[in-house]
Design a protein around this motif. Sequence first.
Motif, PDB file in Angstrom:
ATOM      1  N   LYS B  35      -8.804  21.307   7.432  1.00 29.82           N
ATOM      2  CA  LYS B  35      -9.149  20.936   8.801  1.00 29.82           C
ATOM      3  C   LYS B  35      -9.337  22.171   9.649  1.00 29.82           C
ATOM      4  CE  LYS B  35      -6.852  16.548   8.429  1.00 29.82           C
ATOM      5  NZ  LYS B  35      -5.787  15.663   8.823  1.00 29.82           N
ATOM      6  N   LYS B  36     -10.534  22.339  10.187  1.00 29.46           N
ATOM      7  CA  LYS B  36     -10.790  23.445  11.104  1.00 29.46           C
ATOM      8  C   LYS B  36     -10.214  23.075  12.466  1.00 29.46           C
ATOM      9  CE  LYS B  36     -13.773  26.325   8.909  1.00 29.46           C
ATOM     10  NZ  LYS B  36     -15.138  25.898   8.567  1.00 29.46           N
ATOM     11  N   PRO B  37      -9.487  23.993  13.118  1.00 27.71           N
ATOM     12  CA  PRO B  37      -8.966  23.661  14.448  1.00 27.71           C
ATOM     13  C   PRO B  37     -10.107  23.477  15.451  1.00 27.71           C
ATOM     14  CG  PRO B  37      -8.459  25.934  13.868  1.00 27.71           C
ATOM     15  CD  PRO B  37      -9.086  25.313  12.666  1.00 27.71           C
ATOM     16  N   THR B  38      -9.860  22.603  16.423  1.00 27.04           N
ATOM     17  CA  THR B  38     -10.874  22.381  17.445  1.00 27.04           C
ATOM     18  C   THR B  38     -10.861  23.547  18.420  1.00 27.04           C
ATOM     19  OG1 THR B  38      -9.272  21.232  18.793  1.00 27.04           O
ATOM     20  CG2 THR B  38     -10.590  19.897  17.317  1.00 27.04           C
ATOM     21  N   ALA B  39     -11.777  23.504  19.374  1.00 32.54           N
ATOM     22  CA  ALA B  39     -11.720  24.460  20.475  1.00 32.54           C
ATOM     23  C   ALA B  39     -10.411  24.234  21.223  1.00 32.54           C
ATOM     24  CB  ALA B  39     -12.911  24.258  21.410  1.00 32.54           C
ATOM     25  N   ARG B  41      -9.534  23.944  24.229  1.00 38.42           N
ATOM     26  CA  ARG B  41      -9.525  22.992  25.342  1.00 38.42           C
ATOM     27  C   ARG B  41     -10.279  21.718  25.000  1.00 38.42           C
ATOM     28  NH1 ARG B  41     -10.330  26.279  30.845  1.00 38.42           N
ATOM     29  NH2 ARG B  41      -9.807  24.238  31.656  1.00 38.42           N
ATOM     30  N   PHE B  42     -10.332  21.394  23.713  1.00 35.80           N
ATOM     31  CA  PHE B  42     -10.965  20.156  23.258  1.00 35.80           C
ATOM     32  C   PHE B  42     -10.295  18.942  23.906  1.00 35.80           C
ATOM     33  CE2 PHE B  42     -10.864  16.641  20.149  1.00 35.80           C
ATOM     34  CZ  PHE B  42     -12.209  16.380  20.088  1.00 35.80           C
ATOM     35  N   HIS B  43     -11.093  17.975  24.312  1.00 42.57           N
ATOM     36  CA  HIS B  43     -10.554  16.772  24.940  1.00 42.57           C
ATOM     37  C   HIS B  43     -10.181  15.764  23.870  1.00 42.57           C
ATOM     38  CE1 HIS B  43     -12.415  17.322  29.203  1.00 42.57           C
ATOM     39  NE2 HIS B  43     -11.743  18.364  28.788  1.00 42.57           N
ATOM     40  N   GLY B  44      -8.915  15.727  23.516  1.00 40.48           N
ATOM     41  CA  GLY B  44      -8.452  14.752  22.536  1.00 40.48           C
ATOM     42  C   GLY B  44      -7.558  13.709  23.168  1.00 40.48           C
ATOM     43  N   ARG B  45      -6.628  13.192  22.381  1.00 43.62           N
ATOM     44  CA  ARG B  45      -5.695  12.179  22.870  1.00 43.62           C
ATOM     45  C   ARG B  45      -4.861  12.731  24.027  1.00 43.62           C
ATOM     46  NH1 ARG B  45      -0.477  10.857  22.058  1.00 43.62           N
ATOM     47  NH2 ARG B  45      -0.088  12.688  20.797  1.00 43.62           N
ATOM     48  N   LEU B 105     -12.760  10.127  27.107  1.00 41.96           N
ATOM     49  CA  LEU B 105     -12.186  11.467  26.974  1.00 41.96           C
ATOM     50  C   LEU B 105     -12.899  12.489  27.863  1.00 41.96           C
ATOM     51  CD1 LEU B 105     -11.891  11.360  23.086  1.00 41.96           C
ATOM     52  CD2 LEU B 105     -10.088  10.882  24.686  1.00 41.96           C
ATOM     53  N   CYS B 106     -13.212  12.075  29.107  1.00 42.36           N
ATOM     54  CA  CYS B 106     -13.961  12.952  30.004  1.00 42.36           C
ATOM     55  C   CYS B 106     -13.037  13.924  30.715  1.00 42.36           C
ATOM     56  CB  CYS B 106     -14.727  12.135  31.034  1.00 42.36           C
ATOM     57  SG  CYS B 106     -13.688  11.092  32.063  1.00 42.36           S
ATOM     58  N   GLY B 107     -11.747  13.559  30.883  1.00 37.11           N
ATOM     59  CA  GLY B 107     -10.802  14.468  31.503  1.00 37.11           C
ATOM     60  C   GLY B 107     -10.715  14.343  33.015  1.00 37.11           C
ATOM     61  N   LEU B 108     -11.354  13.332  33.615  1.00 37.35           N
ATOM     62  CA  LEU B 108     -11.255  13.170  35.073  1.00 37.35           C
ATOM     63  C   LEU B 108      -9.839  12.780  35.479  1.00 37.35           C
ATOM     64  CD1 LEU B 108     -14.598  11.402  36.019  1.00 37.35           C
ATOM     65  CD2 LEU B 108     -13.944  13.754  36.382  1.00 37.35           C
ATOM     66  N   THR B 121      -4.353  16.561  24.393  1.00 40.93           N
ATOM     67  CA  THR B 121      -4.038  17.321  23.187  1.00 40.93           C
ATOM     68  C   THR B 121      -5.322  17.517  22.383  1.00 40.93           C
ATOM     69  OG1 THR B 121      -3.613  15.337  21.928  1.00 40.93           O
ATOM     70  CG2 THR B 121      -1.756  16.288  23.085  1.00 40.93           C
ATOM     71  N   ASN B 122      -5.212  18.202  21.265  1.00 34.90           N
ATOM     72  CA  ASN B 122      -6.379  18.393  20.399  1.00 34.90           C
ATOM     73  C   ASN B 122      -6.439  17.369  19.279  1.00 34.90           C
ATOM     74  OD1 ASN B 122      -7.045  20.552  21.927  1.00 34.90           O
ATOM     75  ND2 ASN B 122      -6.368  22.097  20.487  1.00 34.90           N
ATOM     76  N   GLU B 123      -5.602  16.345  19.372  1.00 32.04           N
ATOM     77  CA  GLU B 123      -5.581  15.348  18.299  1.00 32.04           C
ATOM     78  C   GLU B 123      -6.780  14.416  18.450  1.00 32.04           C
ATOM     79  OE1 GLU B 123      -1.878  13.209  18.108  1.00 32.04           O
ATOM     80  OE2 GLU B 123      -2.896  11.604  17.027  1.00 32.04           O
ATOM     81  N   TYR B 124      -7.492  14.175  17.362  1.00 32.81           N
ATOM     82  CA  TYR B 124      -8.680  13.321  17.478  1.00 32.81           C
ATOM     83  C   TYR B 124      -8.769  12.237  16.424  1.00 32.81           C
ATOM     84  CZ  TYR B 124     -10.318  16.795  14.100  1.00 32.81           C
ATOM     85  OH  TYR B 124     -10.424  17.624  13.033  1.00 32.81           O
TER      86      TYR B 124
END
Lengths: 184, 187
Positions: B35-39, B41-45, B105-108, B121-124
Amino acid sequence: MGIEEKLPSGILLSSVEGVAGYFRKASMWPATFGLACCAIEMMTSGGPRYDTGRFGMEVFRASPRQADLMIVAGRVSNKMAPVLRQVYDQMANPKWVLAMGVCASSGGMFNNYAILQGVDHVVPVDMYLPGCPPRPEMLIDAILKLHTRVQTAKLGSHRVAEIEEQEQAAMAATPTSQMKGLLR
Amino acid sequence: MASLKEQMWDPVAGFGVTFRTMFKKVVTEQYPFDKKPTAPRFHGRHQLNRWPDGLEKCIGCELCAWACPADAIYVQGASNTEDERFSPGERYGSVYQINYLRCILCGLCIEACPTRALTMTNEYELADDNREDLIYEKNDLLAPLLPGMSQPPHPMLLGEEERDYYDGTAARRATAQAVDNLKEERT
């Protein structure tokens, strides 16, 4: 006790269901049902970088008769719903449906009169995949979760009993269209 | 009759792309195995954060629910009492649900949160086979208890009043406590 102990070493035994499940999950052919932006991610998953060919499903069938997994990628409008149902009906059994992205799963942010609030209103969905759009890893993860379900799927009279049980549960459950709150 | 170039050179030129590709690095990511780590600041759970003493940061103000363009968040606030305290101050979120079948997962919601209680988190890997399990309740979203945290309800441990939490006094005290604990461990 059984035949296992009398066999020489190096011979593996399995049930017919186990073997059939293994073959089914290893050669799934998805039907393209790309409707919106999720379709781009679905195409990427089939491309060289994420490569669903590693799981035996690189070839997207444009004809439903040759497909056994329908990946509904994108928002389904009310006008598209009968088409989607027809494509599903034309697929040969055994068949599975994967609702990709929030729009296909529940309507997502499009809570209006034109968009179907989830494809489970018209077809039975086996796997819901959130995300807007889900990244290819998420799609592969959903497909692998579906693979474990396919692997443990039942055959013959067991399957008939399972369908009967699911039918009874579905009849007892509240219809999705009548649900309130977040479940709608 | 095709020219000599068309007969001899063109097939070689066409296969040249294939030949060159053989010496290139394979781009395929071996996702479920490697598993490659996400960016970062990836918008996950989402995650509901805690203060360093374990009290919840969420104050049940519903600003996240109001900011949500997909109506995916449901919050119900309740009042803290002296016997049962979940967050510093008057109110806490007693019911907190996020419907991941609506959330885009827009982050508003993260931008709207006044106490930085809600982050991502970065969990997807969220896929599931029914709708009910994709509505995450408060206990699914709350951050795990780290060392030094205790499960609420409990009184405010890092300050006498809620002001101490919001002006940074609580954070300084928590850091000082952690440093003291480390020193004790090492001596």
